[in-house]
Design a protein around this motif. Structure first.
Motif, PDB file in Angstrom:
ATOM      1  N   GLY A  49       0.845  -1.181   0.000  1.00  0.00           N
ATOM      2  CA  GLY A  49       0.000   0.000   0.000  1.00  0.00           C
ATOM      3  C   GLY A  49       0.880   1.230   0.000  1.00  0.00           C
ATOM      4  N   ASP A  50       0.650   2.126   0.949  1.00  0.00           N
ATOM      5  CA  ASP A  50       1.482   3.322   1.092  1.00  0.00           C
ATOM      6  C   ASP A  50       2.434   3.199   2.270  1.00  0.00           C
ATOM      7  OD1 ASP A  50       0.528   5.186  -1.035  1.00  0.00           O
ATOM      8  OD2 ASP A  50      -1.385   4.805  -0.053  1.00  0.00           O
ATOM      9  N   LEU A  51       2.634   1.963   2.748  1.00  0.00           N
ATOM     10  CA  LEU A  51       3.580   1.690   3.833  1.00  0.00           C
ATOM     11  C   LEU A  51       4.881   1.143   3.258  1.00  0.00           C
ATOM     12  CD1 LEU A  51       3.833   1.330   7.067  1.00  0.00           C
ATOM     13  CD2 LEU A  51       3.467  -1.090   6.542  1.00  0.00           C
ATOM     14  N   THR A  52       6.011   1.721   3.675  1.00  0.00           N
ATOM     15  CA  THR A  52       7.330   1.223   3.293  1.00  0.00           C
ATOM     16  C   THR A  52       8.070   0.810   4.557  1.00  0.00           C
ATOM     17  OG1 THR A  52       7.417   2.715   1.394  1.00  0.00           O
ATOM     18  CG2 THR A  52       9.493   1.742   2.103  1.00  0.00           C
ATOM     19  N   VAL A  53       8.613  -0.401   4.569  1.00  0.00           N
ATOM     20  CA  VAL A  53       9.359  -0.917   5.715  1.00  0.00           C
ATOM     21  C   VAL A  53      10.790  -1.178   5.280  1.00  0.00           C
ATOM     22  CG1 VAL A  53       9.509  -2.728   7.450  1.00  0.00           C
ATOM     23  CG2 VAL A  53       7.271  -1.974   6.646  1.00  0.00           C
ATOM     24  N   THR A  54      11.749  -0.708   6.089  1.00  0.00           N
ATOM     25  CA  THR A  54      13.179  -0.853   5.767  1.00  0.00           C
ATOM     26  C   THR A  54      13.902  -1.502   6.931  1.00  0.00           C
ATOM     27  OG1 THR A  54      13.061   1.180   4.452  1.00  0.00           O
ATOM     28  CG2 THR A  54      15.253   0.374   5.021  1.00  0.00           C
ATOM     29  N   SER A  55      14.758  -2.492   6.631  1.00  0.00           N
ATOM     30  CA  SER A  55      15.558  -3.157   7.662  1.00  0.00           C
ATOM     31  C   SER A  55      16.617  -4.025   6.995  1.00  0.00           C
ATOM     32  CB  SER A  55      14.671  -4.017   8.561  1.00  0.00           C
ATOM     33  OG  SER A  55      15.448  -4.765   9.479  1.00  0.00           O
ATOM     34  N   GLU A  56      17.698  -4.282   7.727  1.00  0.00           N
ATOM     35  CA  GLU A  56      18.732  -5.208   7.263  1.00  0.00           C
ATOM     36  C   GLU A  56      18.422  -6.638   7.686  1.00  0.00           C
ATOM     37  OE1 GLU A  56      21.322  -4.451   5.329  1.00  0.00           O
ATOM     38  OE2 GLU A  56      20.730  -2.339   5.269  1.00  0.00           O
ATOM     39  N   SER A  57      17.395  -6.809   8.533  1.00  0.00           N
ATOM     40  CA  SER A  57      17.089  -8.140   9.084  1.00  0.00           C
ATOM     41  C   SER A  57      15.616  -8.469   8.872  1.00  0.00           C
ATOM     42  CB  SER A  57      17.426  -8.183  10.580  1.00  0.00           C
ATOM     43  OG  SER A  57      18.771  -7.835  10.817  1.00  0.00           O
ATOM     44  N   ILE A  58      15.300  -8.958   7.675  1.00  0.00           N
ATOM     45  CA  ILE A  58      13.935  -9.341   7.325  1.00  0.00           C
ATOM     46  C   ILE A  58      13.918 -10.844   7.038  1.00  0.00           C
ATOM     47  CG2 ILE A  58      11.990  -8.932   5.787  1.00  0.00           C
ATOM     48  CD1 ILE A  58      13.141  -6.205   5.139  1.00  0.00           C
ATOM     49  N   PHE A  59      13.089 -11.577   7.763  1.00  0.00           N
ATOM     50  CA  PHE A  59      13.080 -13.031   7.662  1.00  0.00           C
ATOM     51  C   PHE A  59      11.691 -13.525   7.245  1.00  0.00           C
ATOM     52  CE2 PHE A  59      16.103 -11.690  10.883  1.00  0.00           C
ATOM     53  CZ  PHE A  59      17.273 -12.283  10.439  1.00  0.00           C
ATOM     54  N   GLY A  60      11.655 -14.403   6.241  1.00  0.00           N
ATOM     55  CA  GLY A  60      10.403 -14.989   5.793  1.00  0.00           C
ATOM     56  C   GLY A  60       9.918 -16.054   6.750  1.00  0.00           C
ATOM     57  N   VAL A  61       8.590 -16.134   6.969  1.00  0.00           N
ATOM     58  CA  VAL A  61       8.023 -17.137   7.868  1.00  0.00           C
ATOM     59  C   VAL A  61       6.900 -17.887   7.167  1.00  0.00           C
ATOM     60  CG1 VAL A  61       8.608 -15.888   9.986  1.00  0.00           C
ATOM     61  CG2 VAL A  61       6.407 -15.464   8.890  1.00  0.00           C
ATOM     62  N   LYS A  62       6.664 -19.087   7.671  1.00  0.00           N
ATOM     63  CA  LYS A  62       5.559 -19.893   7.151  1.00  0.00           C
ATOM     64  C   LYS A  62       4.824 -20.551   8.313  1.00  0.00           C
ATOM     65  CE  LYS A  62       8.667 -23.815   6.194  1.00  0.00           C
ATOM     66  NZ  LYS A  62       9.157 -24.749   5.155  1.00  0.00           N
ATOM     67  N   ALA A  63       3.574 -20.915   8.063  1.00  0.00           N
ATOM     68  CA  ALA A  63       2.751 -21.609   9.050  1.00  0.00           C
ATOM     69  C   ALA A  63       2.007 -22.719   8.328  1.00  0.00           C
ATOM     70  CB  ALA A  63       1.772 -20.640   9.706  1.00  0.00           C
ATOM     71  N   LEU A  64       1.997 -23.898   8.906  1.00  0.00           N
ATOM     72  CA  LEU A  64       1.407 -25.069   8.259  1.00  0.00           C
ATOM     73  C   LEU A  64       1.957 -25.238   6.848  1.00  0.00           C
ATOM     74  CD1 LEU A  64      -2.308 -24.703   9.444  1.00  0.00           C
ATOM     75  CD2 LEU A  64      -0.543 -26.195  10.384  1.00  0.00           C
ATOM     76  N   ASN A  65       3.276 -25.013   6.735  1.00  0.00           N
ATOM     77  CA  ASN A  65       4.034 -25.193   5.486  1.00  0.00           C
ATOM     78  C   ASN A  65       3.630 -24.229   4.372  1.00  0.00           C
ATOM     79  OD1 ASN A  65       5.668 -27.364   6.418  1.00  0.00           O
ATOM     80  ND2 ASN A  65       3.896 -28.728   6.209  1.00  0.00           N
ATOM     81  N   LYS A  66       2.978 -23.132   4.730  1.00  0.00           N
ATOM     82  CA  LYS A  66       2.631 -22.117   3.743  1.00  0.00           C
ATOM     83  C   LYS A  66       3.259 -20.787   4.137  1.00  0.00           C
ATOM     84  CE  LYS A  66      -1.804 -24.115   2.306  1.00  0.00           C
ATOM     85  NZ  LYS A  66      -3.275 -23.888   2.189  1.00  0.00           N
ATOM     86  N   LYS A  67       3.872 -20.120   3.154  1.00  0.00           N
ATOM     87  CA  LYS A  67       4.444 -18.808   3.428  1.00  0.00           C
ATOM     88  C   LYS A  67       3.339 -17.842   3.828  1.00  0.00           C
ATOM     89  CE  LYS A  67       8.317 -19.363   0.200  1.00  0.00           C
ATOM     90  NZ  LYS A  67       8.981 -18.833  -1.023  1.00  0.00           N
ATOM     91  N   CYS A  68       3.602 -17.068   4.882  1.00  0.00           N
ATOM     92  CA  CYS A  68       2.537 -16.211   5.404  1.00  0.00           C
ATOM     93  C   CYS A  68       3.001 -14.808   5.767  1.00  0.00           C
ATOM     94  CB  CYS A  68       1.871 -16.857   6.618  1.00  0.00           C
ATOM     95  SG  CYS A  68       3.000 -17.141   7.989  1.00  0.00           S
ATOM     96  N   GLY A  69       4.315 -14.540   5.738  1.00  0.00           N
ATOM     97  CA  GLY A  69       4.731 -13.189   6.092  1.00  0.00           C
ATOM     98  C   GLY A  69       6.184 -13.103   6.486  1.00  0.00           C
ATOM     99  N   ILE A  70       6.505 -12.131   7.351  1.00  0.00           N
ATOM    100  CA  ILE A  70       7.895 -11.873   7.727  1.00  0.00           C
ATOM    101  C   ILE A  70       8.001 -11.462   9.194  1.00  0.00           C
ATOM    102  CG2 ILE A  70       8.786 -11.220   5.451  1.00  0.00           C
ATOM    103  CD1 ILE A  70       8.222  -8.340   6.090  1.00  0.00           C
ATOM    104  N   ILE A  71       9.196 -11.697   9.744  1.00  0.00           N
ATOM    105  CA  ILE A  71       9.607 -11.157  11.043  1.00  0.00           C
ATOM    106  C   ILE A  71      10.762 -10.198  10.776  1.00  0.00           C
ATOM    107  CG2 ILE A  71      10.738 -11.708  13.232  1.00  0.00           C
ATOM    108  CD1 ILE A  71       9.289 -14.398  13.166  1.00  0.00           C
ATOM    109  N   ILE A  72      10.765  -9.056  11.459  1.00  0.00           N
ATOM    110  CA  ILE A  72      11.814  -8.057  11.247  1.00  0.00           C
ATOM    111  C   ILE A  72      12.397  -7.639  12.591  1.00  0.00           C
ATOM    112  CG2 ILE A  72      12.402  -5.845  10.171  1.00  0.00           C
ATOM    113  CD1 ILE A  72       9.846  -6.016   8.571  1.00  0.00           C
ATOM    114  N   ASN A  73      13.714  -7.522  12.639  1.00  0.00           N
ATOM    115  CA  ASN A  73      14.410  -6.982  13.808  1.00  0.00           C
ATOM    116  C   ASN A  73      15.029  -5.634  13.443  1.00  0.00           C
ATOM    117  OD1 ASN A  73      15.519 -10.309  14.166  1.00  0.00           O
ATOM    118  ND2 ASN A  73      13.893  -9.386  15.378  1.00  0.00           N
TER     119      ASN A  73
END
Length: 668
Positions: A49-73
């Motif tokens: 949308g109109d949201l921009t997220v920036t980080s050097e530590s972005i990790f992909g996650v899945k649940a029940l073997n399906k990709k569903c989003g990210i975790i960011i530090n």
């Protein structure tokens, strides 16, 4: 060989059954609380949308073997507000919480650094690289998500997928507190940002809206519903104290292809300690049974939401019948009084406003020492075996029916083809109850003749509460005790408030509103018609004129109290941090909105002549009720109708005073 084949078939069936069991809604939601990290996202920033997220530590996650989003530090998010009507509201809300923003031509940008973030999205997040260490959802963020009853990204994400909607939900953990972002390009076609902080009264976080803007549409353009609730059948039984059983049967039409349905439904609400003013406990509402088209169905009732899986799915035009049996000690008895209300909270499965457009049938049973009231026209009233039962119905669509019961003195009058009951507690209050009955019939008759539409309800209930609360539902008006013993200096205001509730029967309950932005229609028009009606109750013309001028001056003073960011149309998006936000919302709906309508009337008199302008103004109001009775209406419909009647363009007027923040300059 045949036995081996049979064994393999059984084995396959077992694994399929196990897989299906793992895919229940409860399992889907639970898996999103503990997602599995599968790799590091190569990109250091992404846009939703109109949201921009920036980080050097972005990790992909899945649940029940399906990709569903990210975790960011450790990162930063930026949300750009581009809608010209939303910018002033967002600017005001961010100032309330000292959230930094930057301005550029036609844009406002909210920027915030965060420690951790969890984002659930259906978007493709790009390539990943192998993990160098074990990464998990931070415990502080997980604890916040699991224990907070007012936001739940897992529920919101799962509910959207049930209705085949793309959605992004994000929780950001910052030094200031938590932020919750929702980007819904399919259903609400909007994006919102909320700020959450620890409550002083309960062990949870309070939630404040910071930003709202439509996505790829204008604020007044409507979004299509996923389904429509066309009939609501309720059977409510109160046998003792606060305990209630609610059988709710909803008849639904699918408006698109669906895998499931999402509703609001409380699972608990808080009780108030009247001595301290603090929350003292909670009451629970449980789902005892749920069926879709007569068959048991998978569901989850959590975080004040009800998610229901459709066993066979549904395509556009399909009819669906949802049955639920609910029970709990949830009857709402403020201050421990001898009355309770099932009012505007979700005590049965409530769809969004744009999805609830239903005829109703209600049966409500209470102990015989109580009197019971329910929205709709009375079909029957019976006493049997120590209980009273009322049955009501309405054959045209409404929204949000109410039920109430208590120990009351009853005052009743019939006239003009309808009946009205005034219910008082404590004492009979005969004199002022009679005054309210006379006011009701006189005012409803004036409005009925003025708008050339019959009064919407054959039975009207006016119920006294033990607190200064004026709230209206279909065929029910709650009034404060002060109206039964008014002081001379407040009697005009109380009478006007009461007549406003009568007028709302037309503009809120004969018309259906598709979302909260359109509330100004019910409140502004009701207030203006109430003022006209009130002055017509006085026989002497000079007295009536003085009363109307007094009301106009009150509206003008109230409108002048609201300043920057105060759009009538977006009043529901004021954050509500301070009491001034609540007061400003009241001033916008009950002072500025009717003042703008009066300014429109004056402008029409100026352009088309006093008599012809007045005629067209009131023809416009009558035409709104005639054209949209029992249907959805929105601001754009009102503008379009006004343009047709006058053969002129009134969009600029509404852009300035309804969508925008300007206040008309009226000499009184």
């Amino acid at each position: 060989m045949k036995r081996l084949k049979q064994f393999l078939m059984v084995l396959i069936a077992f694994f399929v059954l196990f897989s299906l069991k793992a895919q229940t809604l409860r399992e889907q939601v639970k898996s999103l609380y503990s997602p599995e990290v599968y790799g590091k996202i190569q990109s250091t920033n992404f846009k939703l949308g109109d949201l921009t997220v920036t980080s050097e530590s972005i990790f992909g996650v899945k649940a029940l073997n399906k990709k569903c989003g990210i975790i960011i530090n450790n990162g930063e998010f930026k949300l750009k507000i581009k809608n010209k009507y939303c910018i002033p509201v967002v600017k005001r809300n961010t100032k309330r919480f000292h959230i930094s923003t930057t301005n550029s031509i036609g844009e406002l940008t909210i920027t915030k650094k965060f420690d951790n973030a969890y984002i659930l999205t259906t978007n493709d997040l790009g390539a990943t690289t192998p993990l160098q260490s074990d990464i998990k959802l931070p415990e502080s963020l997980k604890k916040f998500i699991v224990e907070n009853p007012f936001i739940d990204p897992a529920i919101d994400f799962t509910g959207a997928k049930l209705q085949n909607n793309d959605i992004t939900v994000a929780v950001f953990e910052t030094t200031l507190g938590y932020f919750y972002y929702v980007f819904d390009p399919d259903d609400t076609e909007s994006e919102q940002l909320f700020y959450l902080r620890k409550s002083k009264y309960i062990d949870y976080y309070e939630m404040y809206e910071i930003a709202y803007q439509p996505y790829e549409r204008e604020v007044y353009e409507l979004t299509a519903p996923d389904f429509s609730v066309t009939h609501i059948d309720l059977n409510v039984v109160n046998t003792q104290k606060d305990l209630v059983t609610i059988d709710a049967k909803l008849t639904i039409t699918a408006e698109t292809t669906l895998n499931g349905l999402t509703f609001d439904l409380v699972n608990s609400y808080y009780t108030l300690n009247t001595n301290t003013g603090r929350i003292s406990g909670s009451k629970e509402l449980k789902v005892d049974s749920l069926k879709i088209n007569g068959e048991d169905s998978d569901y989850i009732h959590y975080s004040h939401k009800l998610l229901v899986k459709l066993p066979q799915g549904a395509k556009k035009g399909d009819k669906i019948v949802l049955y639920t049996r609910l029970s709990g000690d949830i009857l709402h008895r403020l201050f421990g009084d001898n009355f309770w209300q099932l009012d505007n909270y979700a005590w049965y499965p409530k769809a969004k406003l744009k999805e609830e457009h239903a005829t109703i049938h209600i049966k409500a049973t209470v102990p015989d020492n109580f009197t019971v009231f329910a929205s709709g026209d009375t079909v029957s009233f019976k006493k049997k075996d120590g209980y009273k039962t009322i049955e009501t119905k309405l054959d045209y669509p409404i929204q949000r029916p109410l039920i109430s019961a208590g120990k009351y003195f009853i005052h009743k009058k019939k006239a003009l083809g309808r009946s009205c009951i005034v219910a008082t507690h404590g004492t009979k209050k005969d004199k002022n109850s009679k005054r309210l009955l006379n006011y009701f019939f006189a005012a409803s008759d004036i409005i009925e003749r003025g708008v050339n539409k019959p009064y919407p309800f054959k039975d009207q209930y006016i119920i006294e509460t033990n607190f200064d609360r004026y709230y209206t539902g279909p065929s029910i008006i709650y009034v404060g005790s002060e109206i039964f013993n008014p002081k001379y200096e407040t009697i005009d205001d109380l009478n006007l408030l009461f007549i406003n509730d009568i007028a709302r029967a037309y503009f809120r309950f004969r018309l259906n509103l598709p979302n909260e932005n359109e509330f100004w229609i019910s409140e502004g028009f009701s207030q203006y018609i109430a003022a006209i009606t009130y002055t017509q109750l006085f026989r002497k013309r000079k007295v009536a004129q003085k009363k109307f001028i007094r009301i106009l001056r009150k509206w003008k003073r109230g409108a002048e109290l609201v300043k920057s960011g105060d759009s009538i149309y977006l009043a529901s998006h004021l954050c509500g941090k301070k009491s001034k936000d609540i007061y400003d919302m009241v001033h916008l709906y009950y002072d500025k909105a009717p003042l703008v309508l009066h300014a429109l009337r004056l402008e029409m008199q100026k352009k088309y002549g006093a008599q012809n302008g007045d005629r067209m103004f009131f023809v416009w109001i009558s035409s709104i009720l005639k054209s949209f009775s029992g249907r959805y209406v929105n601001t754009y419909d009102c503008i379009r109708l006004l343009n047709m009647i006058t053969r002129d363009n009134w969009q600029p007027f509404f852009d300035k005073y309804i969508f925008g923040t300007e206040t008309p300059d009226i000499n009184i």
